[in-house]
Write an enzyme that holds these catalytic residues in place. Structure first.
Site, short mmCIF file in Angstrom:
data_model
loop_
_atom_site.label_atom_id
_atom_site.label_comp_id
_atom_site.label_asym_id
_atom_site.label_seq_id
_atom_site.Cartn_x
_atom_site.Cartn_y
_atom_site.Cartn_z
N GLU A 125 0.89 -1.19 0.12
CA GLU A 125 0.00 0.01 -0.07
C GLU A 125 0.89 1.20 0.01
O GLU A 125 2.04 1.22 0.34
CB GLU A 125 -0.88 -0.03 1.22
CG GLU A 125 -0.42 0.13 2.54
CD GLU A 125 -1.33 -0.21 3.84
OE1 GLU A 125 -1.89 -1.29 3.99
OE2 GLU A 125 -1.54 0.80 4.18
N SER A 158 2.31 4.71 1.03
CA SER A 158 3.02 5.09 2.22
C SER A 158 2.56 6.49 2.88
O SER A 158 2.74 7.42 1.96
CB SER A 158 4.58 4.88 2.65
OG SER A 158 4.94 5.13 3.53
N ARG A 191 2.07 12.81 10.48
CA ARG A 191 0.74 12.29 10.10
C ARG A 191 -0.18 11.87 11.38
O ARG A 191 -1.47 11.80 11.09
CB ARG A 191 1.12 11.01 9.04
CG ARG A 191 1.55 9.96 9.92
CD ARG A 191 1.71 8.67 9.13
NE ARG A 191 2.63 7.98 9.58
CZ ARG A 191 2.89 6.44 9.34
NH1 ARG A 191 2.43 6.24 8.03
NH2 ARG A 191 3.93 5.61 9.69
N ARG A 231 -18.78 -10.19 2.21
CA ARG A 231 -18.87 -8.77 2.23
C ARG A 231 -19.90 -8.33 1.13
O ARG A 231 -20.08 -7.16 1.01
CB ARG A 231 -17.44 -8.23 1.71
CG ARG A 231 -16.38 -8.66 2.95
CD ARG A 231 -16.87 -7.82 4.27
NE ARG A 231 -16.10 -8.39 5.05
CZ ARG A 231 -15.49 -7.96 6.51
NH1 ARG A 231 -16.72 -6.98 6.81
NH2 ARG A 231 -14.76 -8.24 7.36
#
Ligand SMILES: Cc1cc2nc3c(=O)[nH]c(=O)nc-3n(C[C@H](O)[C@H](O)[C@H](O)COP(=O)(O)OP(=O)(O)OC[C@H]3O[C@@H](n4cnc5c(N)ncnc54)[C@H](O)[C@@H]3O)c2cc1C
Length: 232
Positions: free
Chosen positions: A94, A96, A166, A195
């Site tokens: 993913e 960053s 962050r 889901r």
């Protein structure tokens, strides 16, 4: 790329195999293979799914790029077998937030999208709340985001490391994150069974319905068969 929610999307990056891969990997036991999908092959796929002969469904793989609120990504992250960072054969990558690589975006439900508490359940949502309250909720969320982002920008200006600044990013559950998900066809079906169900949170259900559309385009017979029999 298929849009989901206000800013998110599901994009199929790559695909390995087709319904034929399922058939041929099952028939390798008899040293047989076919190049076109025949009626008997469709029956075989249904037989495999119905009787939990799942390994042939793991010779096909899909790779997606997903852009979704963190609360959705967290729920997705729980799919481990054949579909995540913890499985030695597949991967999860993913973007960053330790680096300033892309603009920061948030999922913000519109005025009409806020839902009330469910009446008889601990989890999930009830009826839509309607616009007067919905408008106030959207405005409050936007204000919270604005205030947190001011602090974040200030911290960056002060020279704080991005990986620490962050901490000021507000509304973490709504922060949009991007990741690659490489998953076996069986793993996709397992995810979809859970889901697309009405017990799943509506936001992840939107993503699951889009994944289902794509998976059905690529593996019409196998996905239909797996969803018909697995998890039931
Ligand atoms: C409506 C809903 C609400 C949820 N609420 C919560 C919650 O409040 N908190 C929370 O933490 N999670 C929650 N979850 C996540 C849930 O607990 C599962 O982690 C998630 O759905 C992934 O499913 P899974 O474990 O079957 O998937 P995977 O881990 O991918 O496993 C796939 C399948 O492999 C088999 N398997 C996996 N591991 C083993 C093992 N060690 N031994 C034998 N067989 C194995 C099982 O058959 C399993 O179903 C929720 C899920 C849903 C759908």
């Amino acid at each position: 790329m298929k849009k989901v929610l206000d800013k998110g999307y599901v994009r199929l990056v790559d695909v390995m195999g087709s319904d034929l891969s399922v058939v041929n990997s099952a028939r390798v036991s008899f040293n047989k293979a076919t190049e076109t999908l025949r009626e008997e092959d469709i029956k075989l796929i249904h037989f495999l799914a119905k009787n939990d002969h799942t390994s042939p469904f793991r010779h096909a793989t899909l790779q997606f790029e997903l852009y979704a609120p963190l609360m959705v990504a967290r729920q997705w992250w729980k799919y481990i077998i054949g579909s995540s960072h913890q499985d030695p054969f597949t991967a999860w990558n993913e973007s960053s937030r330790r680096y300033v690589t892309e603009s920061i975006e948030f999922y913000v439900p519109s005025e009409s999208e806020w839902r009330g508490k469910p009446e008889n359940q601990k989890q999930g949502s009830g009826a839509p709340l309607g616009e007067p309250l919905g408008k106030a909720l959207t405005e409050k969320l936007l204000l919270q985001i604005e205030s947190g982002m001011k602090n974040y920008d200030w911290a960056i200006e002060q020279g704080v490391a991005t990986e620490q600044a962050r901490l000021f990013i507000p509304s973490a559950y709504g922060l949009m994150v991007r990741w690659y998900w490489t998953v076996s066809l069986q793993g996709v079906a397992h995810f979809l069974t859970q889901r697309t169900d009405s017990h799943a949170q509506s936001e992840i259900r939107n993503y699951a319905e889009t994944v289902k559309e794509i998976a059905l385009e690529k593996f019409p017979v196998s996905v239909e068969a797996l969803l018909k029999y697995t998890g039931k």
